[in-house]
Design an enzyme around this catalytic site. Structure first.
Site, PDB file in Angstrom:
ATOM      1  CB  SER A 212      -6.300  -4.470  -9.699  1.00  0.00           C
ATOM      2  OG  SER A 212      -6.783  -3.164  -9.528  1.00  0.00           O
TER       3      SER A 212
ATOM      4  CG  ASN B 264     -14.356   3.705  -7.500  1.00  0.00           C
ATOM      5  OD1 ASN B 264     -14.251   2.594  -6.994  1.00  0.00           O
ATOM      6  ND2 ASN B 264     -14.450   3.885  -8.795  1.00  0.00           N
TER       7      ASN B 264
ATOM      8  CG  ASP C  98      -7.271   3.639  -0.997  1.00  0.00           C
ATOM      9  OD1 ASP C  98      -7.961   2.614  -0.958  1.00  0.00           O
ATOM     10  OD2 ASP C  98      -7.132   4.382  -0.004  1.00  0.00           O
TER      11      ASP C  98
ATOM     12  CE  LYS D 274      -4.347   1.342   0.213  1.00  0.00           C
ATOM     13  NZ  LYS D 274      -5.533   0.738  -0.407  1.00  0.00           N
TER      14      LYS D 274
END
Ligand code: NDP
Length: 444
Positions: free
Chosen positions: A376, A240, A166, A126
């Site tokens: 993804s 989103n 993100d 991340k």
């Protein structure tokens, strides 16, 4: 003291300034106790848990950029490469003023197990920055993204570490980051996911997290002899994940009556108008007050309050720690049947326990929002093949992945005598694969 408690105590001591990371590790390790107890001798000898909770490596770097007034601004960037036992590091980039190393570590740790659950070959990582994209011009966003990548490019690559979006990182930011990576490296490779459709992006990636959340929620309802048809749904967030969760819920025949952003929330008893929501948040990047102005049936309220509304299903889709114990009590009092997390760790540990103890079917984000990263990984596959699949192909694969995740977590919980505890089931199913890969690969 048992092995889990020993490791937890060490994590708390070593990471005292990182409450979100401690919270995530605690939630996972406690629910893994039955698995750890059954294999304690081997795991202890191999220091498996100590290795699992320590990232492979983490980077922190300066991001200087010039704003529209000619002033130099400085932000901090992070990338945590947590675990690549089952594939290249994979995880999004969060751009929000609240970002710090503890938040990135918590997200990276969760990502390891989530990515494992997808059944696809992706490890966990991340990244992010304390940069706030709100109110910035396009040129400022580009200047920031280019500077961010001028440092980050050294550590990423299609077979090494593949970042994605993100909070605060959407298609625009991914485009600028990808452009800068390509320029520096001179390589056209699938190093980011969430790319635009004209340069290697996947159809249905944008919708994937929200749609995936609804596919798993539908499977959960089915298992309990119910359907989505006619259900009243409360959603938080207006980004989103929330947008496409609302859209899919409505396509399934449910009525979504709320959404929220960081300043207030909407109650719309006639059902949220997704096209209007997209116009306000995606196009105008405005506040939800604009939604209420344009929609006579909607009420706008300042602050928090989504969970006070009577609903059958609650889908937190905004951010971490947004559904607290009092919210859980209000939901139970109002007869909620299911809570499925679109966001990462939106429900606190005590609120989760309260919901579970009161018979609410609860699926945590690790499983429920895995559709985003799964798609993804499908984007990575298409990039490797140099092919693009149709929306229907990707969506069908996503749906199958989410149905499989539901049955895997349901089975894992049953195997350890915790039927219906989907949080434990997700942690166990995600952990088993990573643990076996780590043991097979020796001490590394
Ligand atoms: P977005 O930036 O698109 O939307 C986030 C939404 O949450 C916005 O409505 C935002 O309000 C609100 N929000 C953000 N921070 C806060 C806060 N501190 N308090 C209250 N509201 C807040 O992000 P995403 O929809 O992509 O992500 C939402 C969640 O889902 C995050 O937890 C993310 O990690 C998780 N997730 C996302 C995936 C994806 O594919 N995008 C995949 C898996 C998980 P405002 O409009 O005012 O900024």
């Amino acid at each position: 003291m048992g092995y889990v408690d020993e490791v937890l105590a060490k994590v708390k001591e070593k990471n005292a300034s990182e409450p979100e990371f401690i919270q995530a590790v605690q939630e996972v390790l406690e629910s893994l106790k039955p698995v750890i107890d059954a294999n304690e001798e081997v795991y202890r000898r191999e220091a498996l848990l100590e290795r699992l909770v320590e990232p492979d490596r983490q980077f922190k770097f300066r991001i200087p950029w010039v704003d529209d007034k000619g002033q130099v601004q400085v932000n901090v960037g992070y990338r945590v490469q947590f675990n690549n036992s089952i594939g290249p590091y994979k995880g999004g980039i969060r751009l929000h003023p609240s970002v710090n190393i503890g938040i990135i570590k918590f997200l990276g740790f969760e990502q390891v197990l989530k990515n494992s659950l997808t059944s696809l070959p992706i490890g966990g990582g991340k990244g992010g920055s304390d940069f706030d994209p709100k109110g910035k011009s396009d040129r400022e966003i580009m200047a920031f993204c280019q500077s961010f990548i001028t440092e980050l490019y050294k550590y990423i690559g299609a077979d090494v570490d593949v970042p994605a979006g993100d909070i605060g990182t959407g298609a625009r930011e991914i485009g600028y980051m990808y452009g800068q990576y390509k320029r520096i490296k001179g390589l056209y490779e699938g190093v980011f996911t969430g790319k635009g459709l004209t340069y290697g992006g996947s159809l249905a990636r944008k919708e994937a997290t929200g749609y995936g959340l609804l596919y798993i929620t539908q499977e959960l309802m089915k298992k309990h002899g119910e359907s989505m048809e006619g259900k009243v749904v409360a959603v938080s967030g207006a980004g989103n994940v929330a947008t496409y969760a609302i859209q899919k819920a409505q396509q399934m025949g449910a009525k979504v009556v709320t959404c929220s952003d960081s300043t207030g929330w909407i109650y719309d008893p006639e059902g949220i108008d997704v096209a209007l929501l997209q116009e306000v948040k995606e196009v105008k990047r405005a506040r939800l007050t604009e939604y209420a102005k344009a929609r006579p049936s909607a009420e706008y309220h300042e602050g928090k309050g989504v969970w006070t509304v009577k609903c059958d299903i609650a889908l937190p889709c905004a951010t971490q720690n947004e559904l607290l114990i009092d919210d859980a009590k209000a939901l139970v009092a109002n007869g909620v049947k299911a809570v499925c997390e679109g966001a990462n760790m939106p429900t606190t540990i005590d609120a989760t326990k309260y919901l579970q103890e009161n018979g609410v079917w609860f699926i945590g984000g690790k499983a429920a929002n895995a559709g985003g990263v799964a798609t993804s990984a499908l984007e990575m596959t298409q990039n490797s093949e140099r092919l693009s699949w149709t929306f229907e192909e990707v969506d069908a694969k996503l749906q199958q992945i989410m149905v499989n995740i539901f049955h895997n977590i349901d089975d894992a919980a049953k195997r350890y005598g915790m039927e219906g505890n989907y949080v434990a089931g997700a942690n166990i199913a995600g952990f088993e694969k990573v643990a076996n890969a780590m043991l097979a690969q020796g001490v590394c």
